[in-house]
Design an enzyme around this catalytic site. Structure first.
Site, PDB file in Angstrom:
ATOM      1  N   GLU A  71       4.649  -4.119  14.114  1.00 42.56           N
ATOM      2  CA  GLU A  71       5.653  -3.916  15.146  1.00 42.56           C
ATOM      3  C   GLU A  71       5.412  -4.831  16.348  1.00 42.56           C
ATOM      4  O   GLU A  71       6.365  -5.306  16.973  1.00 42.56           O
ATOM      5  CB  GLU A  71       5.667  -2.453  15.594  1.00 42.56           C
ATOM      6  N   PRO A 280      -7.899  -9.172   5.037  1.00 46.31           N
ATOM      7  CA  PRO A 280      -7.743  -7.705   5.026  1.00 46.31           C
ATOM      8  C   PRO A 280      -6.880  -7.228   6.190  1.00 46.31           C
ATOM      9  O   PRO A 280      -6.881  -7.817   7.269  1.00 46.31           O
ATOM     10  CB  PRO A 280      -9.184  -7.188   5.161  1.00 46.31           C
ATOM     11  N   ARG A 281      -6.152  -6.150   5.974  1.00 36.65           N
ATOM     12  CA  ARG A 281      -5.243  -5.628   6.989  1.00 36.65           C
ATOM     13  C   ARG A 281      -5.988  -5.053   8.181  1.00 36.65           C
ATOM     14  O   ARG A 281      -5.569  -5.232   9.327  1.00 36.65           O
ATOM     15  CB  ARG A 281      -4.360  -4.541   6.358  1.00 36.65           C
ATOM     16  N   MET A 323      -8.762 -11.235  13.718  1.00 36.67           N
ATOM     17  CA  MET A 323      -7.351 -10.956  13.923  1.00 36.67           C
ATOM     18  C   MET A 323      -6.614 -12.240  14.331  1.00 36.67           C
ATOM     19  O   MET A 323      -7.215 -13.187  14.833  1.00 36.67           O
ATOM     20  CB  MET A 323      -7.177  -9.899  15.008  1.00 36.67           C
ATOM     21  N   GLY A 324      -5.310 -12.253  14.106  1.00 41.95           N
ATOM     22  CA  GLY A 324      -4.478 -13.348  14.584  1.00 41.95           C
ATOM     23  C   GLY A 324      -4.526 -14.614  13.762  1.00 41.95           C
ATOM     24  O   GLY A 324      -4.095 -15.674  14.236  1.00 41.95           O
ATOM     25  N   LEU A 351       8.141 -12.138   5.308  1.00 38.66           N
ATOM     26  CA  LEU A 351       8.730 -13.273   6.018  1.00 38.66           C
ATOM     27  C   LEU A 351       7.666 -14.204   6.589  1.00 38.66           C
ATOM     28  O   LEU A 351       7.961 -15.369   6.878  1.00 38.66           O
ATOM     29  CB  LEU A 351       9.636 -12.784   7.144  1.00 38.66           C
ATOM     30  N   GLU A 352       6.452 -13.706   6.758  1.00 37.15           N
ATOM     31  CA  GLU A 352       5.405 -14.563   7.335  1.00 37.15           C
ATOM     32  C   GLU A 352       5.053 -15.722   6.402  1.00 37.15           C
ATOM     33  O   GLU A 352       5.017 -16.873   6.852  1.00 37.15           O
ATOM     34  CB  GLU A 352       4.197 -13.722   7.712  1.00 37.15           C
TER      35      GLU A 352
END
Length: 440
Positions: A71, A280-281, A323-324, A351-352
């Protein structure tokens, strides 16, 4: 013209029945926070914010609530546009998860404030709004908190649900508690929906049609970012990537890494120089995933262990423990798997990789983004697989036929270009319910 929410005495009764349940569950929430403290900056525990105790001074402005990482990413472009339209207003991003908090800092740095959203208990939510005093509240996708919306109603703050989604399954769940959620939904000044199905489902839940706007999905307004290009170039140099095939497994959950490792073993039989990049998420799983990869016997590197100098040998597997970095990794991909789709999480944002014209595959769990997945699959750039064993076969099909892979990737890119515009439509809908005068 919007139809305003009409108060009825029995709405109060049902909301306080809901509050009683939350209060009974409060000890469990406190215990969870004690067992899993959050130190998002490595220094100060910020869990007190989850009870409305926001310590630092804040200015009135716009509150944008995002649940977690996805989000935050989806809200990026609309936040940037809001900063251009209302430069005098401070924008505050609230999140529920600590990973969302980290992503908010990575995406926006110090250009926005960040807080954790308070738990939806009346006194906590009152403290939260008393401290922030927002002039406008934007809620992303599907967050419906009765006491949060009641605070907006009491304080006459326009509340807008942006990029709203409501699946058929969710409708059934909300209908069981319609006496609670119908009044809450009607407290939104406007609901902007991702697709026609979402629009129709909100109608089924009792939202007045004039309060609904079909804006399409803001995720289609994803833009190339020069920072991602810079990160990708640096990573390519560090890993000494030349002509090797690169298979990226992005936003993976438990067991999906094992599935992708099994597929990678099959790929290496014919593509001996292929490289697997696993992202990994969740950060708390970084080390576990690294250990899982090391157990395969392949040469494994962790992103955190790399330095500015190129490696002497290109690793077989890179575990991205930061991250990122996801979009930068997709830029390097020959083909990609998007996680949360064999794990029953509803699938993450396809979409990424599509932004970089990468042919993409997912498992059958795609209920989070059905419109996106349908559009990409219909164009031929996304394959929705029914079994994990199909990952290797699909990847080999693309790696063995470059022209087929390029056509699939180009189809993905075209879908994005054809579906842009949700940001501007959403801003227009916000403008219809939010009148701001400088100095007011």
């Amino acid at each position: 013209m919007n139809i305003p929410y009409t108060y009825h005495w029995y709405h109060f009764i049902w909301r306080w029945c809901y509050n009683l349940v939350l209060i009974l569950l409060l000890p469990l929430a406190i215990l969870k926070l004690i067992l899993k403290p959050d130190k998002t900056k490595g220094q100060r525990n910020r869990n007190r914010e989850r009870f409305g105790l926001i310590g630092k001074p804040t200015k009135q402005g716009i509150l944008v609530h995002c649940v977690s990482v996805g989000e935050v990413n989806a809200a990026k472009n609309i936040v940037l546009r809001l900063q251009q339209l209302y430069p005098e207003l401070t924008i505050t991003i609230s999140t529920t998860s600590s990973t969302g908090a980290k992503q908010a800092r990575a995406v926006f740095s110090d250009s926005v404030q960040h807080v954790y959203l308070s738990i939806d208990i009346p006194v906590c939510m009152w403290l939260f709004f008393h401290k922030l005093r927002p002039k406008l509240v934007l809620v992303t996708e599907v967050e419906i908190w009765p006491n949060m919306l009641h605070q907006c109603f009491r304080r006459a703050i326009p509340a807008v649900l942006i990029n709203g989604r409501m699946t058929n399954e969710s409708v059934k769940n909300y209908q069981h508690l319609a006496f609670l959620f119908r009044p809450s939904l009607r407290k939104f000044s406007r609901i902007c929906t991702q697709g026609q199905q979402d629009f129709d489902n909100f109608l089924r839940l009792g939202v007045y049609k004039p309060n609904l706007t079909l804006t399409n999905n803001m995720k289609f307004d994803l833009e190339l970012d020069i920072q991602d290009d810079t990160k990708a170039a640096a990573l390519k140099q560090q890993l000494v990537l030349n002509e090797q095939a690169v298979f990226v497994a992005g936003s993976t959950h438990e067991q999906e890494e094992t599935i992708c490792l099994d597929a990678f073993k099959k790929l290496r039989k014919t593509h001996c120089n292929a490289v697997l990049i696993i992202v990994p998420r969740h950060p708390h799983r970084f080390e576990k995933v690294a250990q899982l990869c090391q157990a395969t016997g392949y040469l494994v590197a962790k992103l955190s262990a790399l330095n500015d100098k190129p490696l002497q040998i290109t690793p077989d597997i890179l575990v991205v423990d930061a991250m990122g970095m996801l979009k930068a990794c997709y830029k390097l991909a020959s083909c990609a798997f998007v996680g949360g789709s064999f794990a029953p999480k509803g699938g993450h944002n396809a979409l990424e990789p599509a932004l970089y014209a990468v042919p993409t595959m997912m498992g059958p769990s795609i209920f989070n983004n059905p419109v996106i997945c349908d559009a990409l699959a219909s164009a031929g750039g996304l394959k929705v697989l029914s079994a994990p064993e199909q990952i290797a076969d699909t990847a080999l099909e693309w790696l063995n036929n470059v022209d087929v892979a390029k056509r699939a990737g180009a189809a993905n890119k075209q879908v994005i270009e054809q579906n842009r515009g949700a940001i501007e439509q959403t801003l227009e809908a916000i403008g219809e319910v939010f009148e701001y005068k400088k100095g007011a």
